[in-house]
Design an enzyme around this catalytic site. Structure first.
Site, PDB file in Angstrom:
ATOM      1  N   HIS A   1      44.533  16.635  18.263  1.00  0.00           N
ATOM      2  CA  HIS A   1      44.837  15.213  18.229  1.00  0.00           C
ATOM      3  C   HIS A   1      45.774  14.868  19.384  1.00  0.00           C
ATOM      4  O   HIS A   1      46.467  15.733  19.915  1.00  0.00           O
ATOM      5  CB  HIS A   1      45.447  14.837  16.891  1.00  0.00           C
ATOM      6  CG  HIS A   1      44.453  14.895  15.772  1.00  0.00           C
ATOM      7  ND1 HIS A   1      44.731  14.433  14.507  1.00  0.00           N
ATOM      8  CD2 HIS A   1      43.163  15.338  15.723  1.00  0.00           C
ATOM      9  CE1 HIS A   1      43.671  14.600  13.735  1.00  0.00           C
ATOM     10  NE2 HIS A   1      42.710  15.154  14.449  1.00  0.00           N
TER      11      HIS A   1
ATOM     12  N   GLU B   1      48.602  13.277  19.556  1.00  0.00           N
ATOM     13  CA  GLU B   1      50.017  13.571  19.357  1.00  0.00           C
ATOM     14  C   GLU B   1      50.283  15.069  19.397  1.00  0.00           C
ATOM     15  O   GLU B   1      51.324  15.519  19.891  1.00  0.00           O
ATOM     16  CB  GLU B   1      50.564  12.917  18.079  1.00  0.00           C
ATOM     17  CG  GLU B   1      49.788  13.204  16.813  1.00  0.00           C
ATOM     18  CD  GLU B   1      48.669  12.236  16.518  1.00  0.00           C
ATOM     19  OE1 GLU B   1      48.641  11.697  15.400  1.00  0.00           O
ATOM     20  OE2 GLU B   1      47.788  12.030  17.375  1.00  0.00           O
TER      21      GLU B   1
ATOM     22  N   CYS C   1      47.487  11.457  11.257  1.00  0.00           N
ATOM     23  CA  CYS C   1      46.927  12.032  10.035  1.00  0.00           C
ATOM     24  C   CYS C   1      48.040  12.838   9.363  1.00  0.00           C
ATOM     25  O   CYS C   1      49.120  13.039   9.937  1.00  0.00           O
ATOM     26  CB  CYS C   1      45.722  12.928  10.368  1.00  0.00           C
ATOM     27  SG  CYS C   1      46.156  14.448  11.237  1.00  0.00           S
TER      28      CYS C   1
ATOM     29  N   CYS D   1      49.208  15.936  11.445  1.00  0.00           N
ATOM     30  CA  CYS D   1      50.046  15.553  12.584  1.00  0.00           C
ATOM     31  C   CYS D   1      51.403  15.049  12.109  1.00  0.00           C
ATOM     32  O   CYS D   1      52.417  15.295  12.757  1.00  0.00           O
ATOM     33  CB  CYS D   1      49.346  14.505  13.436  1.00  0.00           C
ATOM     34  SG  CYS D   1      47.978  15.187  14.400  1.00  0.00           S
TER      35      CYS D   1
END
Length: 162
Positions: free
Chosen positions: A75, A77, A103, A106
């Protein structure tokens, strides 16, 4: 002349970074800042040096994992946090700007690394058809300031151009 806020600048940058993504399903960008300085950037996609999904699997994207998610993707991040870590950049107390709310996985990483504030543009729950933004709820529960970013109005944006 009115100057854009740092929040506006960083979210614009996150949106532009998302365009670098090789994911065929979603393009997400992230900017990590500290004391009004950019400390790391990221966008979603496979780890560097592996595959580019839009080239290798242009129609359907990368293979799915057992939960139906991308089997290769990091992802945005995660990429920003990992790049900072790889380069010994301290992100304790940092602010994260991301185009899609984190999510739950994360969110755990964001919390653990000491990021104190998160701005997101779009809802992960809306994107995935989930009832709630679990990642946002998790972060707020444990004291991370999470805010949905709203773009300046067209009138304000036009004023900024002049």
């Amino acid at each position: 002349m009115t100057k854009p806020s740092f929040d506006d600048i960083y979210m614009d940058l996150a949106e532009n970074l998302a365009k670098r993504s090789h994911c065929v399903r979603a393009q997400v960008g992230a900017v990590l800042t500290k004391d009004t300085r950019i400390v790391s950037l990221g966008y979603n996609g496979p780890p560097a040096g592996t595959h580019n999904c839009d080239i290798e699997w242009p129609g359907e994207g990368c293979p799915r994992d057992s939960k139906g998610s991308c089997s290769l993707a990091l992802h945005a991040e995660q990429n920003a946090i990992l790049y900072a870590s790889k380069n010994n950049v301290t992100i304790e107390g940092a602010t994260l700007y991301v185009t899609l709310s984190p999510c739950i996985s994360c969110a755990r990483v964001i919390y653990t690394t000491g990021i104190k504030k998160v701005y997101f543009l779009h809802s992960y729950a809306d994107y995935k058809g989930l009832p709630t933004d679990e990642g946002v709820e998790f972060l707020r529960k444990f004291g991370v300031d999470v805010q949905r970013y709203t773009k300046p109005s067209a009138a304000v944006s036009e004023k900024l151009k002049n």
